[in-house]
Design a protein around this motif. Structure first.
Motif, short mmCIF file in Angstrom:
data_model
loop_
_atom_site.label_atom_id
_atom_site.label_comp_id
_atom_site.label_asym_id
_atom_site.label_seq_id
_atom_site.Cartn_x
_atom_site.Cartn_y
_atom_site.Cartn_z
N ARG A 1 -0.96 21.10 20.25
CA ARG A 1 -1.36 20.43 19.01
C ARG A 1 -0.39 19.32 18.63
N SER A 2 0.89 19.49 18.99
CA SER A 2 1.88 18.47 18.65
C SER A 2 1.66 17.17 19.43
N LEU A 3 0.85 17.20 20.48
CA LEU A 3 0.58 16.00 21.26
C LEU A 3 -0.44 15.06 20.62
N PHE A 4 -1.19 15.53 19.63
CA PHE A 4 -2.21 14.67 19.04
C PHE A 4 -1.63 13.44 18.36
N GLY A 5 -0.45 13.54 17.78
CA GLY A 5 0.17 12.36 17.17
C GLY A 5 0.42 11.26 18.20
N PRO A 6 1.13 11.57 19.29
CA PRO A 6 1.34 10.56 20.32
C PRO A 6 0.04 10.08 20.99
N ILE A 7 -0.91 10.98 21.20
CA ILE A 7 -2.19 10.58 21.80
C ILE A 7 -2.90 9.60 20.88
N ASP A 8 -2.97 9.92 19.60
CA ASP A 8 -3.63 9.03 18.64
C ASP A 8 -2.93 7.68 18.57
N ALA A 9 -1.61 7.68 18.63
CA ALA A 9 -0.85 6.42 18.61
C ALA A 9 -1.16 5.58 19.85
N ALA A 10 -1.23 6.22 21.02
CA ALA A 10 -1.54 5.49 22.25
C ALA A 10 -2.95 4.91 22.19
N CYS A 11 -3.90 5.67 21.66
CA CYS A 11 -5.27 5.17 21.54
C CYS A 11 -5.35 4.01 20.56
N ALA A 12 -4.63 4.11 19.44
CA ALA A 12 -4.61 3.02 18.45
C ALA A 12 -4.00 1.76 19.06
N TRP A 13 -2.90 1.92 19.80
CA TRP A 13 -2.27 0.78 20.45
C TRP A 13 -3.25 0.13 21.43
N THR A 14 -3.96 0.94 22.19
CA THR A 14 -4.90 0.41 23.17
C THR A 14 -6.04 -0.34 22.49
N ARG A 15 -6.57 0.23 21.40
CA ARG A 15 -7.64 -0.47 20.68
C ARG A 15 -7.13 -1.82 20.16
N GLU A 16 -5.90 -1.86 19.67
CA GLU A 16 -5.33 -3.09 19.13
C GLU A 16 -5.12 -4.15 20.21
N HIS A 17 -4.79 -3.73 21.42
CA HIS A 17 -4.46 -4.66 22.50
C HIS A 17 -5.51 -4.71 23.60
N LEU A 18 -6.67 -4.17 23.35
CA LEU A 18 -7.70 -4.08 24.39
C LEU A 18 -8.06 -5.44 24.96
N HIS A 19 -8.17 -6.45 24.10
CA HIS A 19 -8.53 -7.79 24.60
C HIS A 19 -7.46 -8.35 25.54
N GLU A 20 -6.20 -8.06 25.26
CA GLU A 20 -5.12 -8.52 26.13
C GLU A 20 -5.12 -7.77 27.46
N ILE A 21 -5.41 -6.49 27.41
CA ILE A 21 -5.47 -5.68 28.63
C ILE A 21 -6.61 -6.16 29.52
N ARG A 22 -7.77 -6.39 28.91
CA ARG A 22 -8.92 -6.87 29.68
C ARG A 22 -8.64 -8.24 30.28
N ALA A 23 -7.98 -9.12 29.52
CA ALA A 23 -7.65 -10.45 30.04
C ALA A 23 -6.69 -10.34 31.22
N ALA A 24 -5.70 -9.46 31.11
CA ALA A 24 -4.75 -9.27 32.20
C ALA A 24 -5.46 -8.72 33.44
N ARG A 25 -6.37 -7.80 33.26
CA ARG A 25 -7.12 -7.25 34.39
C ARG A 25 -7.99 -8.32 35.05
N ALA A 26 -8.62 -9.14 34.22
CA ALA A 26 -9.47 -10.21 34.76
C ALA A 26 -8.63 -11.20 35.54
N ALA A 27 -7.45 -11.56 35.00
CA ALA A 27 -6.57 -12.49 35.70
C ALA A 27 -6.07 -11.89 37.00
N TYR A 28 -5.74 -10.62 36.99
CA TYR A 28 -5.28 -9.95 38.20
C TYR A 28 -6.38 -9.96 39.26
#
Length: 126
Positions: free
Chosen positions: A71-98
């Motif tokens: 149960r203590s892992l939900f905080g870090p998991i939620d933070a990682a998901c929030a970070w990914t949602r915030e930076h999803l466009h940058e991640i997709r752009a990097a993947r497309a460039a790669y």
């Protein structure tokens, strides 16, 4: 920690509301094979994230539940998901460039460079 693999975090989310039996876990985890589910549950149990309780009944009944450590892992998991949602466009752009740089149509993770249906699931496996 097994949670970083494809099914670990998904299994933990399925157990968030309380204990579940093996057959109950297969329903929301569309696409998981019984073998992979069993292996993933054993690994999560080994890591101390999931507890397995076997009841002496006929037929036998086994339930899986999150431990306090799990149960203590939900905080870090939620933070990682929030970070990914915030930076999803940058991640997709990097993947497309790669993919464009090496001539492939797939990003290094095997996910199409264009991404999925607008969620972070393909990146974090959640």
């Amino acid at each position: 920690m097994r949670g970083t693999e494809k099914w670990g975090w998904k299994i933990m989310r399925c157990l968030e509301a309380g204990p579940r039996r093996f057959s109950e876990l297969k329903v929301p985890l569309v696409g998981i094979t019984p073998k992979v589910l069993a292996e993933s549950l054993r690994a999560l149990e080994r890591d101390g994230v999931v507890a397995r309780t076997a009841y002496a009944e006929h037929p036998p009944r086994v339930e899986y539940a999150l431990t306090p450590l799990g149960r203590s892992l939900f905080g870090p998991i939620d933070a990682a998901c929030a970070w990914t949602r915030e930076h999803l466009h940058e991640i997709r752009a990097a993947r497309a460039a790669y993919g464009a740089a090496d001539g492939s149509i797939l990003a290094p993770t095997g996910v199409p460079a264009s991404g999925g249906a607008g969620t972070a699931g393909g990146i974090l496996g959640a």
